[in-house]
Design a protein around this motif. Structure first.
Motif, PDB file in Angstrom:
ATOM      1  N   GLN A   6       0.832  -1.209   0.000  1.00 56.53           N
ATOM      2  CA  GLN A   6       0.000   0.000   0.000  1.00 56.53           C
ATOM      3  C   GLN A   6       0.866   1.258   0.000  1.00 56.53           C
ATOM      4  N   ALA A   7       1.994   1.181   0.724  1.00 57.20           N
ATOM      5  CA  ALA A   7       2.907   2.328   0.747  1.00 57.20           C
ATOM      6  C   ALA A   7       3.457   2.605  -0.642  1.00 57.20           C
ATOM      7  N   ALA A   8       3.796   1.539  -1.376  1.00 59.67           N
ATOM      8  CA  ALA A   8       4.329   1.690  -2.734  1.00 59.67           C
ATOM      9  C   ALA A   8       3.298   2.354  -3.647  1.00 59.67           C
ATOM     10  N   ALA A   9       2.034   1.917  -3.551  1.00 57.05           N
ATOM     11  CA  ALA A   9       0.992   2.495  -4.403  1.00 57.05           C
ATOM     12  C   ALA A   9       0.748   3.961  -4.052  1.00 57.05           C
ATOM     13  N   ALA A  10       0.727   4.274  -2.752  1.00 54.74           N
ATOM     14  CA  ALA A  10       0.451   5.646  -2.326  1.00 54.74           C
ATOM     15  C   ALA A  10       1.574   6.600  -2.745  1.00 54.74           C
ATOM     16  N   THR A  11       2.820   6.189  -2.531  1.00 52.13           N
ATOM     17  CA  THR A  11       3.929   7.091  -2.888  1.00 52.13           C
ATOM     18  C   THR A  11       4.027   7.267  -4.394  1.00 52.13           C
ATOM     19  N   TYR A  12       3.703   6.220  -5.165  1.00 60.15           N
ATOM     20  CA  TYR A  12       3.720   6.330  -6.623  1.00 60.15           C
ATOM     21  C   TYR A  12       2.603   7.263  -7.102  1.00 60.15           C
ATOM     22  N   THR A  13       1.442   7.161  -6.462  1.00 60.69           N
ATOM     23  CA  THR A  13       0.318   8.033  -6.823  1.00 60.69           C
ATOM     24  C   THR A  13       0.681   9.496  -6.605  1.00 60.69           C
ATOM     25  N   TYR A  14       1.349   9.786  -5.495  1.00 60.37           N
ATOM     26  CA  TYR A  14       1.777  11.167  -5.230  1.00 60.37           C
ATOM     27  C   TYR A  14       2.853  11.605  -6.213  1.00 60.37           C
ATOM     28  N   TYR A  15       3.782  10.712  -6.506  1.00 60.57           N
ATOM     29  CA  TYR A  15       4.920  11.046  -7.382  1.00 60.57           C
ATOM     30  C   TYR A  15       4.473  11.398  -8.800  1.00 60.57           C
ATOM     31  N   LYS A  52      22.123  17.847 -16.344  1.00 63.14           N
ATOM     32  CA  LYS A  52      22.935  16.718 -15.884  1.00 63.14           C
ATOM     33  C   LYS A  52      24.129  17.212 -15.069  1.00 63.14           C
ATOM     34  N   ALA A  53      24.804  18.253 -15.565  1.00 62.27           N
ATOM     35  CA  ALA A  53      25.951  18.813 -14.842  1.00 62.27           C
ATOM     36  C   ALA A  53      25.507  19.466 -13.534  1.00 62.27           C
ATOM     37  N   TYR A  54      24.353  20.128 -13.569  1.00 61.15           N
ATOM     38  CA  TYR A  54      23.852  20.829 -12.386  1.00 61.15           C
ATOM     39  C   TYR A  54      23.595  19.871 -11.225  1.00 61.15           C
ATOM     40  N   ARG A  55      23.087  18.695 -11.550  1.00 57.70           N
ATOM     41  CA  ARG A  55      22.713  17.755 -10.491  1.00 57.70           C
ATOM     42  C   ARG A  55      23.913  17.100  -9.819  1.00 57.70           C
ATOM     43  N   LEU A  79      16.578  22.789  -5.257  1.00 63.59           N
ATOM     44  CA  LEU A  79      15.858  22.630  -6.520  1.00 63.59           C
ATOM     45  C   LEU A  79      16.555  21.629  -7.430  1.00 63.59           C
ATOM     46  N   THR A  80      15.753  20.909  -8.187  1.00 60.71           N
ATOM     47  CA  THR A  80      16.302  19.896  -9.096  1.00 60.71           C
ATOM     48  C   THR A  80      16.701  20.488 -10.445  1.00 60.71           C
ATOM     49  N   LYS A  81      16.357  21.762 -10.676  1.00 58.76           N
ATOM     50  CA  LYS A  81      16.744  22.446 -11.911  1.00 58.76           C
ATOM     51  C   LYS A  81      17.327  23.808 -11.549  1.00 58.76           C
ATOM     52  N   PRO A  82      18.283  24.309 -12.326  1.00 58.45           N
ATOM     53  CA  PRO A  82      18.892  25.601 -12.002  1.00 58.45           C
ATOM     54  C   PRO A  82      17.904  26.748 -12.149  1.00 58.45           C
ATOM     55  N   LEU A  83      18.141  27.798 -11.354  1.00 58.86           N
ATOM     56  CA  LEU A  83      17.367  29.027 -11.450  1.00 58.86           C
ATOM     57  C   LEU A  83      18.152  30.067 -12.242  1.00 58.86           C
ATOM     58  N   TYR A  84      17.444  30.832 -13.060  1.00 57.33           N
ATOM     59  CA  TYR A  84      18.047  31.928 -13.804  1.00 57.33           C
ATOM     60  C   TYR A  84      17.282  33.203 -13.486  1.00 57.33           C
ATOM     61  N   ASP A 113       9.833  15.968  -7.095  1.00 58.07           N
ATOM     62  CA  ASP A 113      10.043  15.698  -5.670  1.00 58.07           C
ATOM     63  C   ASP A 113      11.014  14.526  -5.530  1.00 58.07           C
ATOM     64  N   GLU A 114      12.263  14.851  -5.229  1.00 59.15           N
ATOM     65  CA  GLU A 114      13.294  13.811  -5.183  1.00 59.15           C
ATOM     66  C   GLU A 114      13.058  12.821  -4.046  1.00 59.15           C
ATOM     67  N   MET A 115      12.466  13.290  -2.943  1.00 52.70           N
ATOM     68  CA  MET A 115      12.222  12.386  -1.817  1.00 52.70           C
ATOM     69  C   MET A 115      11.242  11.280  -2.207  1.00 52.70           C
ATOM     70  N   SER A 116      10.220  11.646  -2.990  1.00 57.23           N
ATOM     71  CA  SER A 116       9.260  10.633  -3.450  1.00 57.23           C
ATOM     72  C   SER A 116       9.948   9.617  -4.348  1.00 57.23           C
ATOM     73  N   LEU A 117      10.832  10.093  -5.204  1.00 60.31           N
ATOM     74  CA  LEU A 117      11.569   9.181  -6.079  1.00 60.31           C
ATOM     75  C   LEU A 117      12.463   8.249  -5.253  1.00 60.31           C
ATOM     76  N   ASP A 118      13.109   8.815  -4.236  1.00 63.30           N
ATOM     77  CA  ASP A 118      13.930   7.978  -3.346  1.00 63.30           C
ATOM     78  C   ASP A 118      13.075   6.924  -2.657  1.00 63.30           C
ATOM     79  N   ASN A 119      11.868   7.323  -2.237  1.00 64.18           N
ATOM     80  CA  ASN A 119      10.963   6.372  -1.584  1.00 64.18           C
ATOM     81  C   ASN A 119      10.611   5.217  -2.514  1.00 64.18           C
TER      82      ASN A 119
END
Length: 867
Positions: free
Chosen positions: A108-117, A580-583, A696-701, A123-129
């Motif tokens: 159930q945890a897998a389904a719930a976190t995937y639904t949110y993701y 890719k370089a930014y991350r 942030l997962t992407k650079p700001l300009y 959201d990198e934390m959701s991807l890590d989960n």
């Protein structure tokens, strides 16, 4: 939420799941009631029944009875916008997934976190989960299920997978099922918009009905975007593309009758698509099928007609509808005489249609032609001065022709960027200019579906004459040739955007006709637009280079579609490499360097009643603040607000300057280079802190940097109790009467984050505040030197009245999109770098740059210095 905070995981999962189930029960049940109580089967006229008052009374009774039978005492309760938004955003799944995990219910945890993701893929934390749950015992790939996926989405994916596999009958079945289910869901979404509306004031009956209807219509339009969004990606032309897939799947299945109907359905939605028109032409001319075979289905005819009517109302709302609180201009005597006649033709007036573009700084300053069919216009503000230079650089990269002209088209500009990345920003600006000018032309000329036929950036050197002048009766054109008598077989629209200022009576543009308008002086950002059949000419510039962007649009000839697509693919691939370089950058290390220099985070999101908000102190010293306030003394009244010295309140004066103005002052030796460098450094430190603190997962300009001061006028303080220095607003969307906010390109939708760096506190009032959806104050913050307030650009916020003294700050808006980068910063830094060459001992006063401490980190340098 109480169980979550108390760590009672069993109760947490029970109540969250119950809340999710009840949300769907209430929402679906009310929509069922609304649909049941509608008495018309003709959806194309559903809105017309609103004013059949007896029908309205019957539907009202039906709806109240139905809701009471379904919900009992809850029938008249209204779910708040905030709560409804949390469920729409799938927020409960983010909590319940953790409760399931702690309760060791991993599937159930897998389904719930995937639904949110699915709707929060940044959201990198959701991807890590998700990655972590995959390692847990008993969890399989099939457990990662989107619990909120609609049936039409499942069928669409089924059709697409079969299409890619070449299983044509299965593909057709999938797409047909998807469409059938989509139309049901779209109808339900529209019914879901017929909800509670809180009126401001006490409107008359007709105003109350109309104002409520406006919110319903706007919400229904959002349905189209919402239903075509899978996860975080919106699929363009979602309904039409079903028929694109279907026509080919049916062709491969040898079901030509259905293929022809699919083509007809597609062209009903997108009548000017060249590829589909060619498909139809192939069947008729080559295979000898009859035109009558291409007949759209009744369902699509009704669907298109319904949205045509709604679109007509939405166009009126955008341009002409007067909302509560809108300023109503007093009519002159002449206007009173013709008021009735004028009202009849308001929606036909192109000057009305383009008013919304003023929010982008584009000001219509002249139109010509008959009153109801203006066939040409002139505007200012299409392109900023720094962007003009960057665009002109594209043409300057080419060799001159025999007549002293340098020209470059989209395909050549794309190749140039592949060879020399110095021109990347210039190409991005060109692509953006094409999109904006195409949109403006479509609105002004009232032409939907305009296509790009030709785009050229042209520069000509200053010259008294050239070989063209020796040709008898040569009327010079913008692209360097002579006017021809050849007429186009299709209607064309031309837009000429000037990139250089010429004030010496040379280089003028003119129309060729009796009683023609005065010649038009080239000014950076000025655009002349007209129908392609109108004769025109230009004069050579004698003392200065003359540069333009020349665009031609048509209604049925998208010649540049491939070239523009290739250009956009190139910039997308550049973005991918940069990301890719930014991350690879270590955000934690950079934040520690800020903290070691005395910067501190004094309030976080939870302290400020929001998620993406923070306040920091120590980003600049008192000496630096004073120097920047001195720079602000050279600001221009009304800067950024078309010269309006008191844009938000009559009780204050507003003055500001941007980076381009600062560079100009430096070149005129009004301010020092070190002061301009300080402005760039302090604002860059702010950007970097925002980017790293929010992780942030992407650079700001930078999108825009504005050094501003608000000065209180000598008025009675008590009279300003209800006054605001800047009313409640969002930086990237338009706040609606019901508290929602609509993302719109005209509301600077490219802005993702905002920040304000304060420079002083020796004034009274002027507190910054975050606001609730009803615009009431949520929490306020007092400015002081070196304090930075940063937040997501969508947050509601405002500024309280400055009642005494002068309040100065640097306002900054950031974007993830390089297409909107603040080019003036690049120019200013280049100018400063040139001035500092050979003077290695010169030191800039102020805070040590975080970037200086990272010189050995190549990945950091690529992110921070590349632009």
């Amino acid at each position: 939420m109480r169980a979550y905070k108390q760590g009672d995981w069993g109760e947490c999962t029970k109540y969250f799941q119950s809340a999710i189930d009840d949300y769907h029960f209430v929402k679906d049940g009310i929509i069922d009631c609304r649909l049941k109580c509608k008495q018309t089967e003709d959806e194309t006229n559903e809105d017309e029944n609103i004013m059949d008052l007896h029908v309205l009374l019957l539907q009202s009774n039906c709806l109240r009875i139905c809701k009471h039978e379904l919900l009992g005492d809850r029938a008249e309760e209204e779910v708040s916008y905030v709560v409804d938004k949390k469920f729409e955003d799938r927020t409960p799944y983010n909590f319940v997934q953790f409760c399931y995990f702690k309760d060791e219910k991993y599937k159930q945890a897998a389904a719930a976190t995937y639904t949110y993701y699915i709707t929060h893929q940044d959201d990198e934390m959701s991807l890590d989960n998700i990655h972590y749950y995959k390692t847990l015992p008993g969890v399989e790939d099939k457990d990662f299920e989107d619990l909120e996926r609609k049936p039409y989405q499942t069928q669409y994916v089924r059709g697409l997978q079969a299409y890619n596999a070449g299983d044509w009958e299965e593909s057709a079945s999938g797409f047909e099922s998807a469409l059938e289910l989509y139309f049901v869901e779209e109808k339900r979404c529209r019914a879901g918009c017929e909800k509670f509306y809180s009126h401001s004031g006490q409107p008359d009956f007709i105003n109350a009905v109309a104002d409520h209807y406006v919110t319903v219509l706007v919400c229904q339009q959002i349905c189209l975007r919402k239903l075509s969004t899978f996860g975080m990606e919106q699929l363009d032309d979602f309904v039409a593309e079903h028929y694109n897939y279907l026509q080919y799947a049916y062709y491969e299945s040898n079901n030509l009758e259905k293929a022809f109907q699919s083509i007809a359905n597609y062209l009903l939605i997108k009548p000017h698509n060249n590829v589909m028109l060619e498909n139809k032409d192939y069947y008729i001319r080559t295979l000898r099928h009859k035109e009558e075979a291409f007949k759209p289905s009744k369902e699509v005819v009704d669907y298109v007609e319904m949205w045509r009517k709604k679109g007509k109302s939405l166009d009126f709302i955008r341009v002409d509808y007067i909302l509560p609180g809108d300023e109503i201009q007093k009519k002159t005597n002449d206007e009173e005489d013709g008021a009735e006649e004028k009202d009849l033709r308001r929606s036909k007036d192109p000057t009305k249609r383009v008013m919304l573009f003023e929010k982008l700084g584009i000001n219509l300053i002249g139109t010509w032609g008959s009153e109801l069919n203006n066939d040409r216009f002139i505007t200012d503000g299409f392109i900023r001065s720094d962007q003009c230079e960057a665009l002109a650089d594209l043409a300057r990269s080419r060799y001159e022709d025999n007549n002293g002209f340098k020209k470059i088209n989209v395909a050549e500009a794309t190749k140039l960027v592949k060879d020399e990345d110095d021109y990347e920003i210039s190409l991005r600006l060109l692509l953006r200019a094409i999109d904006i000018m195409k949109a403006y032309s479509s609105v002004y000329f009232n032409q939907s579906g305009l296509m790009v036929k030709d785009v050229q950036v042209v520069c000509s050197k200053p010259q008294e004459d050239n070989d063209l002048d020796k040709i008898d009766e040569c009327i010079l054109q913008e692209t360097g040739g002579c006017k021809t008598d050849k007429e186009s077989q299709e209607e064309e629209f031309m837009l000429i955007s000037y990139l250089t200022d010429i004030h010496d009576e040379s280089g003028l543009f003119y129309f060729i006709e009796e009683n023609a308008e005065p010649s038009i002086e080239p000014i950076c950002g000025r655009v002349v637009g007209f129908r392609g059949h109108i004769n025109h000419g230009v004069k050579l510039a004698k003392n200065k280079e003359r540069c333009t962007v020349v665009m031609t649009f048509t209604t049925n000839n998208d010649l540049l579609l491939k070239d523009i697509s290739e250009a956009k693919k190139l910039v997308a691939s550049i973005d991918e490499e940069r990301l890719k370089a930014y991350r690879e950058i270590d955000n934690t290390d950079i934040l520690q360097q800020f903290y070691s220099q005395g910067v501190s985070i004094v309030q976080k999101g939870e302290d400020l009643h929001g998620k993406e908000r923070f306040v920091s102190d120590g980003l600049s010293t008192q000496k630096e603040c004073s120097e920047l306030i001195d720079l602000a003394k050279h600001g221009i009244l009304g800067n950024g607000y078309h010269g309006r010295t008191s844009p938000h309140t009559d009780n204050e004066l507003f003055a500001g300057l941007d980076v381009a103005r600062a560079e100009q002052l430096m070149q005129e030796k009004v301010v020092s280079a070190s002061t301009v460098q300080l402005l760039l450094d302090v604002s860059e430190h702010s950007r970097l802190l925002v980017e790293k603190y929010f992780n942030l997962t992407k650079p700001l300009y930078f999108d825009y940097t504005h050094l501003v001061c608000r000065t209180a006028l000598d008025v009675d303080v008590e009279s300003r109790e209800a006054d605001l220095s800047h009313p409640v607003h969002s930086d990237n969307c338009m706040i609606q009467p019901d508290g929602s906010c609509i993302v719109d390109p005209l509301a600077y939708a490219q802005r993702h984050y905002s920040a304000i760096m304060y420079l002083n506190d020796d004034f009274e009032g002027g507190e910054f505040f975050f606001a609730h959806n009803n615009k009431s104050e949520q929490i306020s913050l007092s400015p002081k030197c070196g304090r930075l307030v940063a937040f997501n650009a969508g947050e509601y916020h405002g500024v309280k009245a400055v009642t005494k003294g002068k309040r100065c700050a640097i306002a900054m808006w950031y974007t993830h999109k390089l297409d909107f980068v603040e080019v003036s910063r690049l120019h200013a830094q280049r100018t400063l770098d040139k001035q500092s060459l050979g003077d290695s001992n010169e030191e800039v006063d102020g805070m040590e740059s975080v970037a200086d401490l990272e010189e050995e980190d190549e990945s950091f340098e690529e992110n921070h210095d590349e632009l």
